[in-house]
Design a protein around this motif. Sequence first.
Motif, PDB file in Angstrom:
ATOM      1  N   PRO A   1       1.397   2.247  -5.443  1.00 52.17           N
ATOM      2  CA  PRO A   1       0.737   1.678  -4.256  1.00 52.17           C
ATOM      3  C   PRO A   1      -0.539   0.934  -4.655  1.00 52.17           C
ATOM      4  O   PRO A   1      -1.250   1.389  -5.562  1.00 52.17           O
ATOM      5  CB  PRO A   1       0.379   2.919  -3.435  1.00 52.17           C
ATOM      6  CG  PRO A   1       1.178   4.038  -3.985  1.00 52.17           C
ATOM      7  CD  PRO A   1       1.528   3.696  -5.392  1.00 52.17           C
TER       8      PRO A   1
ATOM      9  N   HIS B   1      -2.048  -3.771   6.715  1.00 52.90           N
ATOM     10  CA  HIS B   1      -2.639  -3.570   5.387  1.00 52.90           C
ATOM     11  C   HIS B   1      -4.177  -3.531   5.429  1.00 52.90           C
ATOM     12  O   HIS B   1      -4.815  -4.424   5.970  1.00 52.90           O
ATOM     13  CB  HIS B   1      -2.189  -4.720   4.474  1.00 52.90           C
ATOM     14  CG  HIS B   1      -2.549  -4.508   3.050  1.00 52.90           C
ATOM     15  ND1 HIS B   1      -1.845  -3.634   2.235  1.00 52.90           N
ATOM     16  CD2 HIS B   1      -3.535  -5.031   2.293  1.00 52.90           C
ATOM     17  CE1 HIS B   1      -2.387  -3.653   1.033  1.00 52.90           C
ATOM     18  NE2 HIS B   1      -3.409  -4.491   1.035  1.00 52.90           N
TER      19      HIS B   1
ATOM     20  N   SER C   1       0.816  -1.221   0.000  1.00 56.35           N
ATOM     21  CA  SER C   1       0.000   0.000   0.000  1.00 56.35           C
ATOM     22  C   SER C   1       0.845   1.265   0.000  1.00 56.35           C
ATOM     23  O   SER C   1       0.327   2.353  -0.240  1.00 56.35           O
ATOM     24  CB  SER C   1      -0.884   0.017   1.251  1.00 56.35           C
ATOM     25  OG  SER C   1      -0.043   0.022   2.397  1.00 56.35           O
TER      26      SER C   1
END
Length: 342
Positions: free
Chosen positions: A340, A91, A66
């Motif tokens: 990301p 996450h 991410s």
Amino acid sequence: MHRPLLAATAASVLAAPLAASELRDTALDYFAPLPSTLMAPKDNKITPEKIDLGKALFFDPRMSASGVFSCNSCHNLATGGDDNMPVSIGHGWQTGPRNSPTVLNSVFNVAQFWDGRAEDLKAQAKGPVQAGVEMANTPENVVATLNSMPQYVEWFKGAFPDEADPVTFDNFAKAIEAYEVTLTTPAPFDAYLNGNEDALTADQKAGLELFIDNGCVACHSGVNVGGHDYYPFGLIEKPGADVLPEGDVGRFAVTETADDEYVFRASPLRNVELTAPYFHSGVVWGLKEAVQIMSISQLGDKMPDAEVDKIVAFLGSLTGEMPEVVYPVLPPETDTTPRPSG
Ligand code: HEM
Ligand code: HEM
């Protein structure tokens, strides 16, 4: 208080308070001060270039899928090397199953994680990057990310000068290990073990004596005051399922040996006053309460409040000087840096 079982494993049951130097000599039977030079981990020569690279990687959130989570997110070096959460958030705002232990002094632990499932720090560092609830990345994507930034490629070459293709996931882990080796925190207790009688207060010395006399030392000893071996959590009396959740069988998941059910690594206690909440479940916020739970579950007896206070005072002497951390400036991403995701 009466400690029939584990007190016997301590060298002596101490009837009267020990003379100053006697207490120190007894302590030296169980504990050791931090070494004055960096540890030398297996198959990983520590160099300044490798330490600097490892530091950059430790702080770089782009090592997660991410782009949000770095090692420092859950092992914040500003707050004792952990995240001060019951269980970590990773996450996609997912919570993991366990409390995050400190990375400070982790090089002195016999193996990494609450259940010791990673042999050493370089084996450990490959875990969180790939864990779905932590950084949710893949080794390939980490390597692609690193290769997309020329500065990182240069740093890897400097850190692994004998390798033709140094940007690898293995070397990523070795560099992080090199940085973590530097994260040690000399404490008043070290000064005391090294001969400075004045480094501990009277209460801390009384607490040290109780820690030995009551049998805590049977499981929390060595340079990290723990972290060196595995024991059942609830040796005498199992704590409630809130503190010891049934679903986490600890070391049993690693060894698949029936005796290892609910066995965990005895927690290393350096800097413990900075790393609440406590236990692998992370549900106990007070250090006094944690000590009392230990007394009941591991030693089979409620400890008088005054003794708990003194032990907590002793644990305070394990709070060390924090490594000075200058926040690293990280290489800028380029057109080819993976974006990301998630
Ligand atoms: C355990 C380092 C990323 C949460 C550990 C340990 C180390 C470590 C050395 C073991 C300490 C011990 O056993 O005493 C790292 C490094 C990371 C990283 C180098 C980056 C590559 C993260 C992230 C999270 C996290 C992002 C949170 C989302 C945890 C938790 C444990 C742990 C919950 C305990 C897990 C268990 O015992 O099963 N980490 N960590 N870590 N870390 Fe990290
Ligand atoms: C964990 C202190 C006795 C084994 C802990 C923790 C503290 C502590 C403060 C939590 C650390 C953290 O979460 O970071 C003490 C004290 C003791 C004592 C003051 C004496 C009164 C023992 C004994 C054993 C033991 C005798 C072994 C029989 C463990 C284990 C853990 C632990 C296995 C990890 C528990 C978990 O999985 O969460 N201890 N301890 N302790 N201690 Fe002790």
